[in-house]
Design an enzyme around this catalytic site. Structure first.
Site, PDB file in Angstrom:
ATOM      1  N   LYS A  50       0.823  -1.217   0.000  1.00 13.14           N
ATOM      2  CA  LYS A  50       0.000   0.000   0.000  1.00 13.14           C
ATOM      3  C   LYS A  50       0.864   1.278   0.000  1.00 13.14           C
ATOM      4  O   LYS A  50       2.058   1.222   0.309  1.00 13.14           O
ATOM      5  CB  LYS A  50      -0.949  -0.048   1.209  1.00 13.14           C
TER       6      LYS A  50
ATOM      7  N   TYR B 239     -12.361  -1.656  -3.701  1.00 15.23           N
ATOM      8  CA  TYR B 239     -12.914  -1.779  -2.348  1.00 15.23           C
ATOM      9  C   TYR B 239     -14.429  -1.540  -2.326  1.00 15.23           C
ATOM     10  O   TYR B 239     -14.956  -1.073  -1.303  1.00 15.23           O
ATOM     11  CB  TYR B 239     -12.204  -0.805  -1.404  1.00 15.23           C
TER      12      TYR B 239
ATOM     13  N   ASN C 149      -2.141  -0.140   6.716  1.00 12.96           N
ATOM     14  CA  ASN C 149      -1.701  -1.448   7.221  1.00 12.96           C
ATOM     15  C   ASN C 149      -0.800  -2.238   6.263  1.00 12.96           C
ATOM     16  O   ASN C 149      -0.845  -3.461   6.228  1.00 12.96           O
ATOM     17  CB  ASN C 149      -2.910  -2.261   7.697  1.00 12.96           C
TER      18      ASN C 149
ATOM     19  N   HIS D 132      -2.121  -5.473   1.221  1.00  5.20           N
ATOM     20  CA  HIS D 132      -3.413  -6.114   0.970  1.00  5.20           C
ATOM     21  C   HIS D 132      -3.149  -7.557   0.583  1.00  5.20           C
ATOM     22  O   HIS D 132      -2.144  -7.852  -0.066  1.00  5.20           O
ATOM     23  CB  HIS D 132      -4.136  -5.408  -0.187  1.00  5.20           C
TER      24      HIS D 132
ATOM     25  N   GLU E 223      -8.903  -9.986  -8.718  1.00  2.00           N
ATOM     26  CA  GLU E 223      -7.912  -8.937  -8.469  1.00  2.00           C
ATOM     27  C   GLU E 223      -6.685  -9.103  -9.372  1.00  2.00           C
ATOM     28  O   GLU E 223      -6.167  -8.115  -9.902  1.00  2.00           O
ATOM     29  CB  GLU E 223      -7.527  -8.940  -6.985  1.00  2.00           C
TER      30      GLU E 223
HETATM   31  P1  ATP Z   1      -7.341  -5.672   2.745  1.00  2.00           P
HETATM   32  O1  ATP Z   1      -8.642  -5.898   2.005  1.00  2.00           O
HETATM   33  O2  ATP Z   1      -6.742  -4.291   2.480  1.00  2.00           O
HETATM   34  O3  ATP Z   1      -6.366  -6.781   2.515  1.00  2.00           O
HETATM   35  P2  ATP Z   1      -8.505  -6.742   5.145  1.00  2.00           P
HETATM   36  O4  ATP Z   1      -9.091  -7.765   4.234  1.00  2.00           O
HETATM   37  O5  ATP Z   1      -7.670  -7.211   6.270  1.00  2.00           O
HETATM   38  O6  ATP Z   1      -7.646  -5.690   4.321  1.00  2.00           O
HETATM   39  P3  ATP Z   1     -11.016  -5.367   5.093  1.00  2.00           P
HETATM   40  O7  ATP Z   1     -12.074  -5.614   6.086  1.00  2.00           O
HETATM   41  O8  ATP Z   1     -11.172  -5.914   3.708  1.00  2.00           O
HETATM   42  O9  ATP Z   1      -9.635  -5.816   5.737  1.00  2.00           O
HETATM   43  O10 ATP Z   1     -10.838  -3.786   5.014  1.00  2.00           O
HETATM   44  C1  ATP Z   1     -10.189  -3.180   3.883  1.00  2.00           C
HETATM   45  C2  ATP Z   1      -9.272  -2.074   4.364  1.00  2.00           C
HETATM   46  O11 ATP Z   1     -10.093  -1.027   4.912  1.00  2.00           O
HETATM   47  C3  ATP Z   1      -8.340  -2.471   5.502  1.00  2.00           C
HETATM   48  O12 ATP Z   1      -7.135  -3.001   5.056  1.00  2.00           O
HETATM   49  C4  ATP Z   1      -8.126  -1.157   6.201  1.00  2.00           C
HETATM   50  O13 ATP Z   1      -7.131  -0.396   5.545  1.00  2.00           O
HETATM   51  C5  ATP Z   1      -9.446  -0.446   6.020  1.00  2.00           C
HETATM   52  N1  ATP Z   1     -10.292  -0.636   7.203  1.00  2.00           N
HETATM   53  C6  ATP Z   1     -11.065  -1.701   7.512  1.00  2.00           C
HETATM   54  N2  ATP Z   1     -11.702  -1.530   8.674  1.00  2.00           N
HETATM   55  C7  ATP Z   1     -11.321  -0.296   9.129  1.00  2.00           C
HETATM   56  C8  ATP Z   1     -11.625   0.476  10.276  1.00  2.00           C
HETATM   57  N3  ATP Z   1     -12.468   0.045  11.205  1.00  2.00           N
HETATM   58  N4  ATP Z   1     -11.033   1.696  10.398  1.00  2.00           N
HETATM   59  C9  ATP Z   1     -10.173   2.153   9.459  1.00  2.00           C
HETATM   60  N5  ATP Z   1      -9.843   1.473   8.341  1.00  2.00           N
HETATM   61  C10 ATP Z   1     -10.396   0.265   8.175  1.00  2.00           C
HETATM   62 MG    MG Z   2     -10.172  -7.283   2.463  1.00  2.00          MG
END
Ligand code: ATP
Ligand code: MG
Length: 139
Positions: free
Chosen positions: A11, A51, A114, A117, A128
């Site tokens: 990211k 997303y 974080n 992805h 993807e």
């Molecule tokens: P990713 O899809 O990026 O791999 P993930 O699958 O672990 O992450 P998701 O639930 O798909 O998590 O959320 C997508 C992204 O949205 C997260 O990586 C994070 O950056 C952001 N995100 C999710 N929940 C929160 C939250 N409560 N507050 C802030 N950002 C969040």
């Molecule tokens: Mg995700």
């Protein structure tokens, strides 16, 4: 049978902070082979598409802003049970909850920034990977 590849993205903040080399070293050392890779930058439209399932959530606007804020390194990674194995390697979404040794524990700044992805299902890994790479860019 489970797909043997997954899709990942380093990211914007992790890329900007020069963490790509360290992250890729961990990825290789955990037995993932790189099958495609490039540096790109998501438009707002692409970030929204990527997303779309989070549309309407309180963090959505910030997520789209962040994900389109700078270059990202995208890649296809091959390993047996790749999706499951890679989700294990990246760790929990929130780095404060992530296990020791996971990429998010080691490299993430926060839940929104974080580091990486990883696809969450075989279906999404295929979608993807196809979203970013033509078949001539995959080896
Ligand atoms: P990713 O899809 O990026 O791999 P993930 O699958 O672990 O992450 P998701 O639930 O798909 O998590 O959320 C997508 C992204 O949205 C997260 O990586 C994070 O950056 C952001 N995100 C999710 N929940 C929160 C939250 N409560 N507050 C802030 N950002 C969040
Ligand atoms: Mg995700």
């Amino acid at each position: 049978m489970a797909l043997n590849y997954t899709f990942t993205m380093i990211k914007p903040a992790a890329f900007k902070n020069n963490l790509s080399g360290s992250i890729l070293k961990e990825i290789n050392e955990h037995g993932f082979k790189i099958r495609a890779m490039k540096l790109t930058k998501l438009t707002k439209k692409q970030a929204k598409q990527f997303y779309h399932i989070h549309k309407g959530k309180p963090f959505y606007d910030d997520l789209i802003q962040f994900m389109s804020s700078g270059p990202v390194l995208v890649a296809i990674l091959e390993k047996k049970n790749a999706v499951k194995e890679y989700r294990k390697l990246i760790g929990s979404t929130d780095p404060t909850q992530a296990d020791e040794g996971t990429l998010r524990k080691m490299f993430a700044e926060s839940k929104s920034h974080n580091a990486v992805h990883g696809s969450d299902s075989d279906e999404n890994a295929k979608l993807e990977a196809d979203f970013f790479f033509s078949r001539f860019e995959r080896y």
